[in-house]
Design an enzyme around this catalytic site. Sequence first.
Site, PDB file in Angstrom:
ATOM      1  CG  HIS B  66     -16.979   6.001 -16.073  1.00  0.00           C
ATOM      2  ND1 HIS B  66     -17.935   5.265 -17.087  1.00  0.00           N
ATOM      3  CD2 HIS B  66     -16.218   4.856 -15.811  1.00  0.00           C
ATOM      4  CE1 HIS B  66     -17.169   4.047 -17.248  1.00  0.00           C
ATOM      5  NE2 HIS B  66     -16.327   3.659 -16.432  1.00  0.00           N
ATOM      6  CB  ALA B  67     -14.615  10.877 -12.292  1.00  0.00           C
ATOM      7  NE  ARG B  68     -13.690   9.922 -19.634  1.00  0.00           N
ATOM      8  CZ  ARG B  68     -12.882   9.590 -20.261  1.00  0.00           C
ATOM      9  NH1 ARG B  68     -11.408  10.131 -20.034  1.00  0.00           N
ATOM     10  NH2 ARG B  68     -12.721   8.549 -20.963  1.00  0.00           N
ATOM     11  CD  GLU B  69     -19.317   8.460 -18.163  1.00  0.00           C
ATOM     12  OE1 GLU B  69     -20.215   7.976 -17.894  1.00  0.00           O
ATOM     13  OE2 GLU B  69     -18.260   8.067 -19.078  1.00  0.00           O
ATOM     14  NE  ARG B 124     -13.126   4.491 -18.757  1.00  0.00           N
ATOM     15  CZ  ARG B 124     -14.497   4.420 -19.187  1.00  0.00           C
ATOM     16  NH1 ARG B 124     -15.353   5.480 -19.476  1.00  0.00           N
ATOM     17  NH2 ARG B 124     -15.004   3.032 -19.311  1.00  0.00           N
ATOM     18  CG  ASN B 141     -19.197   0.108 -16.401  1.00  0.00           C
ATOM     19  OD1 ASN B 141     -19.651  -0.788 -15.403  1.00  0.00           O
ATOM     20  ND2 ASN B 141     -19.684   0.225 -17.522  1.00  0.00           N
ATOM     21  NE  ARG B 142     -14.159  -1.447 -20.298  1.00  0.00           N
ATOM     22  CZ  ARG B 142     -15.191  -0.487 -20.429  1.00  0.00           C
ATOM     23  NH1 ARG B 142     -16.055  -0.445 -19.455  1.00  0.00           N
ATOM     24  NH2 ARG B 142     -15.287   0.394 -21.535  1.00  0.00           N
ATOM     25  CG  HIS B 193     -22.190   4.921 -17.998  1.00  0.00           C
ATOM     26  ND1 HIS B 193     -20.776   4.754 -17.430  1.00  0.00           N
ATOM     27  CD2 HIS B 193     -22.964   4.136 -17.437  1.00  0.00           C
ATOM     28  CE1 HIS B 193     -20.823   3.764 -16.798  1.00  0.00           C
ATOM     29  NE2 HIS B 193     -22.050   3.444 -16.715  1.00  0.00           N
ATOM     30  CE1 TYR B 195     -17.662  11.714 -25.054  1.00  0.00           C
ATOM     31  CE2 TYR B 195     -18.999  11.516 -27.117  1.00  0.00           C
ATOM     32  CZ  TYR B 195     -17.707  11.555 -26.471  1.00  0.00           C
ATOM     33  OH  TYR B 195     -16.514  11.596 -27.130  1.00  0.00           O
ATOM     34  CD  GLU B 267     -22.199   5.652 -22.399  1.00  0.00           C
ATOM     35  OE1 GLU B 267     -21.940   6.729 -22.385  1.00  0.00           O
ATOM     36  OE2 GLU B 267     -21.470   4.924 -22.290  1.00  0.00           O
TER      37      GLU B 267
END
Lengths: 250, 306
Positions: B66-69, B124, B141-142, B193, B195, B267
């Site tokens: 997920h890009a923003r993580e 994301r 991730n879906r 991942h 948070y 997470e």
Amino acid sequence: MPVEELDPSHYPATRAAKVAEHFINTRYGSPFAWFGSSGVKKAGLEDMGVLGTKYHIEFTLKEMTRNVKSSVILYDMGLCSAEVLFHRADERKPPQVQCTCSGAFQVNTSAEEEDLYQRLRNATSLLSGNSVGHIDPEMAPFWHLGGVASSFIMLRESNESTLLNMAHIDNFTQMTKDAQLMFQYDILLHDMVSQEILKWKLLLSWSPDGGVKVLEAEWDPKCRSCERAHLTVTTGIAAEQEMKGDNNNV
Amino acid sequence: YTSSLKYQGESHHSIYNWMDSLVTEYPNLVSKEHIGLTYENHAMYVLKFSTGGSSRPAIWIDAGIHAREWVSSATAVWTANKIATDYGHDSSLTSLLNKMDIYLMIVTNPDGYVYTHTSDRMWRKTRSVNPGSMCRGVDPNRNWDAGFGGPGASSNPCSDSYHGPYAHSEVEVKNVVNFIQSHGQFKSFISIHAYSQLLMYPYGYTCTNVPDQAELDSVGRSAVNALSSLYGTQYKVGNICRIIYQASGGSIDWSYDIGIKYSFAFELRDTGRYGFLLPASQIIPTASETWLALKHIMEHVRDNAY
């Protein structure tokens, strides 16, 4: 009604505690007092029939502005007991919260608040700021103020299928130097359950005596067809609400 | 070499350059494998830590799907360096690498990662074009073939949890699937991942317990105890469906269902105070504490061959 015990580490308890956090921020938050929780200790669920579902939770309250270095040990404010009532989804009413916290959980920030307030009232120009990820330490109180104000929205927008946090402050602008200082904020909220980022514009006021109040709030959908994306994943939220005047919804 | 990297928010180019320098510095341990291209034709690389052998049992760790993580990829960079420098010095890690290989994918969604730098820090998904929609991207991730299209994923292309038109529609996911399946010897699949401070095991697509629930829970709890020992960071342990939400099409559900028993998802920090914008000062503490949990899981995999 009998109270069914819940696992405090499972999401129903976590979501209820997040709502209680937001409630506490609306009541006691300030540029120098921004509250979060660090884990639910006990949780129970009470079926209230037509009224909805009530969660009974005990959680540890943390104050989030005091330990801002690398440590995750946030400032411990002791235990809180809360009852969080989620109305039936079709009623689209915000959750109702009652909360009592132990000991001296109200931080004494009157000196810092008064200092900031006087500086803003006496400044020659109006303040504004934006962040590209990095927050200048001097601007931190305005980040906290945005976080507290966001809690008003997040409290109202919460239901059993949301877990809302403030993701980012895009920018803020001070609008007045009157006794009630007014600020406009462009804020991003994050809903952990739908994973959506929700853009809100807030007009808020703050003074040491009056506390934080949200005067107006507007949701900005990311695109026309996205409105429906937001609605289909999260339940019980009206598409474009505006909040005027009293923010007292509990 | 790692001092040249600030860890946080490095461009994927500098991460890729750094990966090359790690390979150069530790040629007998580290190599880089190309597993395919992304939608926008970026290379997907995985670092392989191996002391030899052929078809050794292996551990898969992916970050940044997920890009923003961002803290996920930053943690993976630190971890790669940690593995390289501790081999030969830490007896447990050394014995592990003498028997098993570790594969570490630092940026699993390069297209999305680039987009968080150029356009939208909160992106994301992937960046694939959705025919007939103005909205791009699929939640990677879906998109896995595990309860695909079920609860907890959206059928709306504009949603941040859009599952995509069909399972493995995203080339980034398909590349990993193909790699894992053709390798055939993975014994653990760990996805990182942020948070929320959680260590989870399958399932997400259903709240039914997996057959290995008791063992995975026990390993998870010990791993989290190790993590907490460093700075007191509190994590919750449980299956995805009960701890966070029911979510279909997730990677560790897929990996578990194809027989990779030790499937876990982290997470990382925090629990919402900074969220995706975790300050750079917290990266090394996060990576250091997470390493203790990762090590515990990997040691258990090493000691419980199947």
